[in-house]
Design a protein around this motif. Structure first.
Motif, PDB file in Angstrom:
ATOM      1  N   SER A  21       0.848  -1.189   0.000  1.00 28.29           N
ATOM      2  CA  SER A  21       0.000   0.000   0.000  1.00 28.29           C
ATOM      3  C   SER A  21       0.881   1.235   0.000  1.00 28.29           C
ATOM      4  CB  SER A  21      -0.899   0.028   1.229  1.00 28.29           C
ATOM      5  OG  SER A  21      -1.773  -1.078   1.270  1.00 28.29           O
ATOM      6  N   CYS A  22       0.369   2.288  -0.588  1.00 27.68           N
ATOM      7  CA  CYS A  22       1.064   3.577  -0.584  1.00 27.68           C
ATOM      8  C   CYS A  22       0.009   4.636  -0.288  1.00 27.68           C
ATOM      9  CB  CYS A  22       1.728   3.825  -1.925  1.00 27.68           C
ATOM     10  SG  CYS A  22       2.422   5.492  -2.122  1.00 27.68           S
ATOM     11  N   ALA A  23       0.104   5.211   0.893  1.00 25.33           N
ATOM     12  CA  ALA A  23      -0.851   6.220   1.331  1.00 25.33           C
ATOM     13  C   ALA A  23      -0.303   7.608   1.040  1.00 25.33           C
ATOM     14  CB  ALA A  23      -1.131   6.073   2.814  1.00 25.33           C
ATOM     15  N   ARG A  72      -5.947   1.579  -7.356  1.00 21.96           N
ATOM     16  CA  ARG A  72      -5.976   2.745  -6.475  1.00 21.96           C
ATOM     17  C   ARG A  72      -7.390   2.980  -5.979  1.00 21.96           C
ATOM     18  NH1 ARG A  72      -3.695   7.593  -9.742  1.00 21.96           N
ATOM     19  NH2 ARG A  72      -4.309   8.789  -7.902  1.00 21.96           N
ATOM     20  N   LYS A  76      -9.604   6.865  -0.578  1.00 21.79           N
ATOM     21  CA  LYS A  76      -8.698   6.580   0.533  1.00 21.79           C
ATOM     22  C   LYS A  76      -7.301   7.121   0.292  1.00 21.79           C
ATOM     23  CE  LYS A  76     -11.105   2.381   2.029  1.00 21.79           C
ATOM     24  NZ  LYS A  76     -10.981   0.927   2.311  1.00 21.79           N
ATOM     25  N   THR A  78      -4.969   6.162  -1.660  1.00 19.16           N
ATOM     26  CA  THR A  78      -4.056   5.026  -1.561  1.00 19.16           C
ATOM     27  C   THR A  78      -3.945   4.300  -2.895  1.00 19.16           C
ATOM     28  OG1 THR A  78      -4.632   4.738   0.779  1.00 19.16           O
ATOM     29  CG2 THR A  78      -3.556   2.888  -0.309  1.00 19.16           C
ATOM     30  N   TYR A  80      -2.274   0.638  -4.517  1.00 17.10           N
ATOM     31  CA  TYR A  80      -1.908  -0.699  -4.071  1.00 17.10           C
ATOM     32  C   TYR A  80      -1.105  -1.420  -5.152  1.00 17.10           C
ATOM     33  CZ  TYR A  80      -5.825   0.298  -0.945  1.00 17.10           C
ATOM     34  OH  TYR A  80      -6.672   0.876  -0.039  1.00 17.10           O
TER      35      TYR A  80
END
Length: 122
Positions: A21-23, A72, A76, A78, A80
Motif C-alpha cells: 500500500s502507498c498512502a 488505487r 482513501k 491510496t 496498491y
C-alpha cells in the motif's frame, strides 16, 4: 507537496503473495498518476507498474505481467500493488511515486515514498 508512505512489505516464500500500500497526503491525490518501482541492492530503480489518475488504465513491466496488479482508491488516497506468484528475483525495496502522467521513467515522478522491503525466499 505530496507525502507518500509505503507499507505491506515483508518476508514471503516463493510462490506467495503480498499486497503493498502507498498512502498519500498533501495535494489532491486524484490529480496524480501513480507508479511502483523497485530497487535491488547494487541495481538501478526499475519500473514495475503505473496507473492513471482515475485508475482506468494500468501499465506493467513485462517481468510482472500476469503476477502483479496495480490499483488505487482515490477516496482513501491510496495506491496498491498486489503481488502474486512471487519469485526470489522480486526481492527489492519497492517505492511508490506520484507523477503528472503515468510513466516508466523515474525522471517523470515528482514525489517518492521511503520504500518498503520485500524479500522472497526460495
Amino acid at each position: 507537496q505530496v507525502q507518500l508512505v509505503e507499507s505491506g512489505g515483508g518476508l514471503v516464500q516463493a510462490g506467495g503473495s503480498l499486497r503493498l500500500s502507498c498512502a498519500a497526503a498533501g495535494r489532491t491525490f486524484s490529480n496524480y498518476a501513480m507508479g511502483w518501482f523497485r530497487q535491488a541492492p547494487g541495481k538501478e530503480r526499475d519500473f514495475v507498474a503505473a496507473i492513471t489518475e482515475s485508475g482506468g488504465t494500468t501499465y506493467y513491466a513485462d517481468f510482472v505481467k500476469g503476477r502483479f496488479t496495480i490499483s488505487r482508491d482515490n477516496a482513501k488516497n491510496t495506491v496498491y500493488l498486489q503481488m502474486n506468484s512471487l519469485k526470489p528475483e522480486d526481492t527489492a525495496v519497492y517505492y511508490c511515486g506520484a507523477s503528472g502522467a503515468p510513466a516508466s521513467s523515474i525522471r517523470r515522478y515528482d514525489y517518492w515514498g521511503q520504500g518498503t522491503q520485500v524479500t522472497v525466499s526460495s
